[in-house]
Scaffold this motif. Structure first.
Motif, PDB file in Angstrom:
ATOM      1  N   GLY A 127       0.798  -1.126  -0.113  1.00 57.37           N
ATOM      2  CA  GLY A 127       0.167  -0.185  -0.015  1.00 57.37           C
ATOM      3  C   GLY A 127       0.655   1.360   0.126  1.00 57.37           C
ATOM      4  O   GLY A 127       1.809   1.335  -0.494  1.00 57.37           O
ATOM      5  N   ALA A 128       0.284   2.290   0.560  1.00 61.80           N
ATOM      6  CA  ALA A 128       0.828   3.760   0.712  1.00 61.80           C
ATOM      7  C   ALA A 128       0.724   4.373   1.739  1.00 61.80           C
ATOM      8  O   ALA A 128       0.025   3.960   2.697  1.00 61.80           O
ATOM      9  CB  ALA A 128       0.405   4.342  -0.383  1.00 61.80           C
ATOM     10  N   HIS A 129       1.277   5.459   2.018  1.00 61.79           N
ATOM     11  CA  HIS A 129       1.036   6.446   3.304  1.00 61.79           C
ATOM     12  C   HIS A 129       0.840   7.631   2.752  1.00 61.79           C
ATOM     13  O   HIS A 129       1.269   7.973   1.512  1.00 61.79           O
ATOM     14  CB  HIS A 129       2.426   6.112   4.108  1.00 61.79           C
ATOM     15  CG  HIS A 129       3.516   6.715   3.611  1.00 61.79           C
ATOM     16  ND1 HIS A 129       4.105   7.944   3.860  1.00 61.79           N
ATOM     17  CD2 HIS A 129       4.481   5.850   3.094  1.00 61.79           C
ATOM     18  CE1 HIS A 129       5.263   7.963   3.261  1.00 61.79           C
ATOM     19  NE2 HIS A 129       5.543   6.812   2.599  1.00 61.79           N
ATOM     20  N   GLU A 130       0.388   8.594   3.543  1.00 57.45           N
ATOM     21  CA  GLU A 130       0.277   9.842   3.135  1.00 57.45           C
ATOM     22  C   GLU A 130       1.434  10.724   2.880  1.00 57.45           C
ATOM     23  O   GLU A 130       2.217  10.820   3.489  1.00 57.45           O
ATOM     24  CB  GLU A 130      -0.818  10.546   3.994  1.00 57.45           C
ATOM     25  CG  GLU A 130      -2.284  10.032   3.820  1.00 57.45           C
ATOM     26  CD  GLU A 130      -3.517  10.621   4.686  1.00 57.45           C
ATOM     27  OE1 GLU A 130      -3.815  11.642   4.202  1.00 57.45           O
ATOM     28  OE2 GLU A 130      -3.780  10.388   5.855  1.00 57.45           O
ATOM     29  N   LYS A 131       1.136  11.753   2.038  1.00 56.67           N
ATOM     30  CA  LYS A 131       2.190  12.804   1.827  1.00 56.67           C
ATOM     31  C   LYS A 131       1.563  14.062   2.751  1.00 56.67           C
ATOM     32  O   LYS A 131       0.597  14.595   2.388  1.00 56.67           O
ATOM     33  CB  LYS A 131       2.068  13.045   0.246  1.00 56.67           C
ATOM     34  CG  LYS A 131       3.323  14.187  -0.150  1.00 56.67           C
ATOM     35  CD  LYS A 131       3.359  14.559  -1.610  1.00 56.67           C
ATOM     36  CE  LYS A 131       4.403  15.226  -1.968  1.00 56.67           C
ATOM     37  NZ  LYS A 131       4.346  15.903  -3.435  1.00 56.67           N
ATOM     38  N   VAL A 132       2.593  14.287   3.465  1.00 56.43           N
ATOM     39  CA  VAL A 132       2.119  15.304   4.261  1.00 56.43           C
ATOM     40  C   VAL A 132       2.898  16.765   3.936  1.00 56.43           C
ATOM     41  O   VAL A 132       4.193  16.442   4.157  1.00 56.43           O
ATOM     42  CB  VAL A 132       2.404  14.890   5.876  1.00 56.43           C
ATOM     43  CG1 VAL A 132       2.226  16.095   6.828  1.00 56.43           C
ATOM     44  CG2 VAL A 132       1.514  13.969   6.056  1.00 56.43           C
ATOM     45  N   LEU A 133       2.334  17.693   3.662  1.00 59.59           N
ATOM     46  CA  LEU A 133       2.934  19.039   3.733  1.00 59.59           C
ATOM     47  C   LEU A 133       2.602  20.002   4.842  1.00 59.59           C
ATOM     48  O   LEU A 133       1.515  20.315   4.645  1.00 59.59           O
ATOM     49  CB  LEU A 133       2.537  19.681   2.098  1.00 59.59           C
ATOM     50  CG  LEU A 133       2.759  18.665   1.002  1.00 59.59           C
ATOM     51  CD1 LEU A 133       2.588  19.440  -0.444  1.00 59.59           C
ATOM     52  CD2 LEU A 133       4.347  18.383   0.865  1.00 59.59           C
ATOM     53  N   PRO A 134       3.474  20.584   5.458  1.00 60.73           N
ATOM     54  CA  PRO A 134       3.322  21.389   6.777  1.00 60.73           C
ATOM     55  C   PRO A 134       2.978  22.634   6.192  1.00 60.73           C
ATOM     56  O   PRO A 134       3.241  23.204   5.196  1.00 60.73           O
ATOM     57  CB  PRO A 134       4.672  21.224   7.421  1.00 60.73           C
ATOM     58  CG  PRO A 134       5.807  21.268   6.674  1.00 60.73           C
ATOM     59  CD  PRO A 134       5.072  20.206   5.414  1.00 60.73           C
TER      60      PRO A 134
END
Length: 473
Positions: A127-134
């Motif tokens: 699967g995948a994990h989320e791309k987090v942009l602060p």
């Protein structure tokens, strides 16, 4: 190769389940190893049985597809063709053909009990994990990711807040906003940084998928009926609050992806749900030595990696959604069965399935381009904005490492600032650090996919997982 070939599938999401069912139907013994208590992955995440959900399908679509997967898995488990190891966190896969592979997992309440699963072949459906942009204020309580909001709704039947703003970019925002509405939340606005004109170059590709257009239109119609304000080509500038988020400031973007001065407006809310897309999980593939391409596991037409005996399918090979994951999983399962029995996949139906996969990949590529995050998003970060939450590293510290200490890549920034050295090992902050450095996020190179107790690494030999299908186990 054993006379009774055995496939280990890591992950019980759409790709893993489709692969397991396809392989089992063709005579392969399959062990599905998954960290969750129930099969389904993030897309088909199920509430705990103790919650007694009467209508779990209310927060899902493609429910009939899930029922077929669920019932197919149950049938193969009952027949002894498949065993499903729940709550098993895979931390390492070792070995290679012709000697076979060993999938190492941890189980138990504190993930301290080691289990080893031997196999002739391995399929990675991680699967995948989320791309987090602060952004300023993103660490306030009440600010959560789109996937986190979905997990709370689907898995815990928990509403994260009463008055929500959904923001970011990507096709996931629509179902998340729709799910919040269905659960009783007041969605103040859907704020998407994508510009409508970004979809024009992909009109032909989008038109080839009318089912997806109808699905998106249905979401949008429900939002408009509930008077949710949809702000296209806007972004979140900052979240505000003391003990938790109380409001957010949004603003329009110009053609270069910068905030347009004078367009800022403040929206009161108690929840901010933010999503900027997904990133493939490649830890296990990287540790096995599989080649990566653009941050995803590289595979051939049969979903085979360049490591003999290892297949990959689903979001790990590139973000494309549940339908593509199902198709890739089915192809991979059929390929595994053919190769383990020393034959080739049946060409009569292979080409049709492969063409479907090609069309879905084209759609995924188009959406990925159209839903690209704002090009100048790093300019919104103040020097005091926390980038790495684990180690409390700010954007100012990363900029200092780049501008004054000569760091030219994310790895050097990590050594100078500790950004990425915390519990998440850079999964949350990796994209942000790479953006501040001015480059792409490098692929992860970790020997372990999750934390492992030292007692396991010290040489305790784990007992093999029992296999009820074998009389000598």
């Amino acid at each position: 190769m054993s006379a009774d070939p055995h496939l280990a599938v890591v992950g019980a999401g759409p790709a893993g389940l489709a692969a397991a069912l396809a392989a089992a139907a063709r005579g392969v013994r399959v062990t599905v190893v998954d960290a969750a208590a129930e099969a389904g992955g993030q897309f088909y995440r199920q509430p705990a049985r103790a919650l007694g959900a009467r209508r779990p399908q209310a927060l899902h679509h493609q429910w009939r597809t899930w029922e077929r997967l669920r019932d197919g898995l149950a049938g193969h488990v009952e027949a002894g063709h498949v065993r499903h190891l729940r709550g098993h966190h895979v931390w390492c896969v070792e070995g290679e053909l012709p000697g076979g592979f060993t999938v190492h997992a941890l189980t138990g309440p504190e993930q301290r009990e080691p289990v080893a699963v031997p196999a002739d072949a391995v399929l990675l459906a991680t699967g995948a994990h989320e791309k987090v942009l602060p952004f300023p204020g993103w660490t306030l309580p009440g600010v959560l990711t789109a996937g986190g909001a979905q997990a709370m709704l689907k898995g815990g039947l928990v509403l994260p807040g009463r008055r929500a703003v959904v923001a970011g970019t990507g096709p996931l925002l629509l179902p998340v906003a729709d799910g919040l509405l269905a659960a009783g939340a007041d969605v103040v606005a859907l704020v998407d940084s994508a510009a409508p004109r970004a979809f024009l170059p992909h009109a032909r590709t989008l038109a080839a998928h009318p089912d997806k257009l109808v699905e998106a239109a249905g979401y949008a119609a429900r939002l408009l009926v509930r008077r949710v304000r949809i702000r296209a080509h806007h972004t979140v500038v900052a979240a505000h609050g003391t003990d938790r988020v109380e409001a957010v400031t949004i603003a329009a973007l110009d053609a270069d992806g910068r905030v347009r001065a004078g367009t800022e407006r403040r929206l009161a809310c108690d929840t901010l749900v933010v999503g900027h897309g997904l990133l493939p999980h490649t830890d296990l593939a990287g540790a096995l030595g599989c080649r990566l391409d653009g941050g995803a596991v590289a595979v051939d037409d049969e979903q085979r990696t360049d490591v003999p005996g290892v297949w990959a399918a689903g979001e790990a090979t590139g973000i494309g959604g549940a339908a593509l994951s199902l198709t890739e999983g089915h192809i991979a399962g059929r390929s595994v069965a053919a190769r383990l029995f020393d034959s080739r996949p049946d060409p009569r139906t292979w080409n049709a399935v492969a063409r479907t996969r090609t069309r879905m990949r084209e759609l995924a590529a188009a959406l990925d381009t159209a839903y690209a995050p704002p090009a100048r998003w790093t300019e919104q970060l103040t020097d005091g904005t926390v980038v790495c939450r684990c180690e409390e590293v700010t954007a100012g510290a990363v900029r200092e490492a780049v501008d004054e200490l000569g760091a030219g890549d994310a790895r050097t920034v990590k050594l100078l600032t500790r950004a990425g050295m915390g519990w998440c090992q850079g999964r949350m902050c990796g994209a942000a650090v790479a953006g501040l450095v001015g480059g792409e996020q490098p692929p992860a190179k970790r020997p372990f996919a999750c934390p492992v107790p030292l007692g396991v690494l010290a040489g305790r030999t784990p007992d093999p997982a029992p296999d009820p299908a074998r009389k000598d186990t």
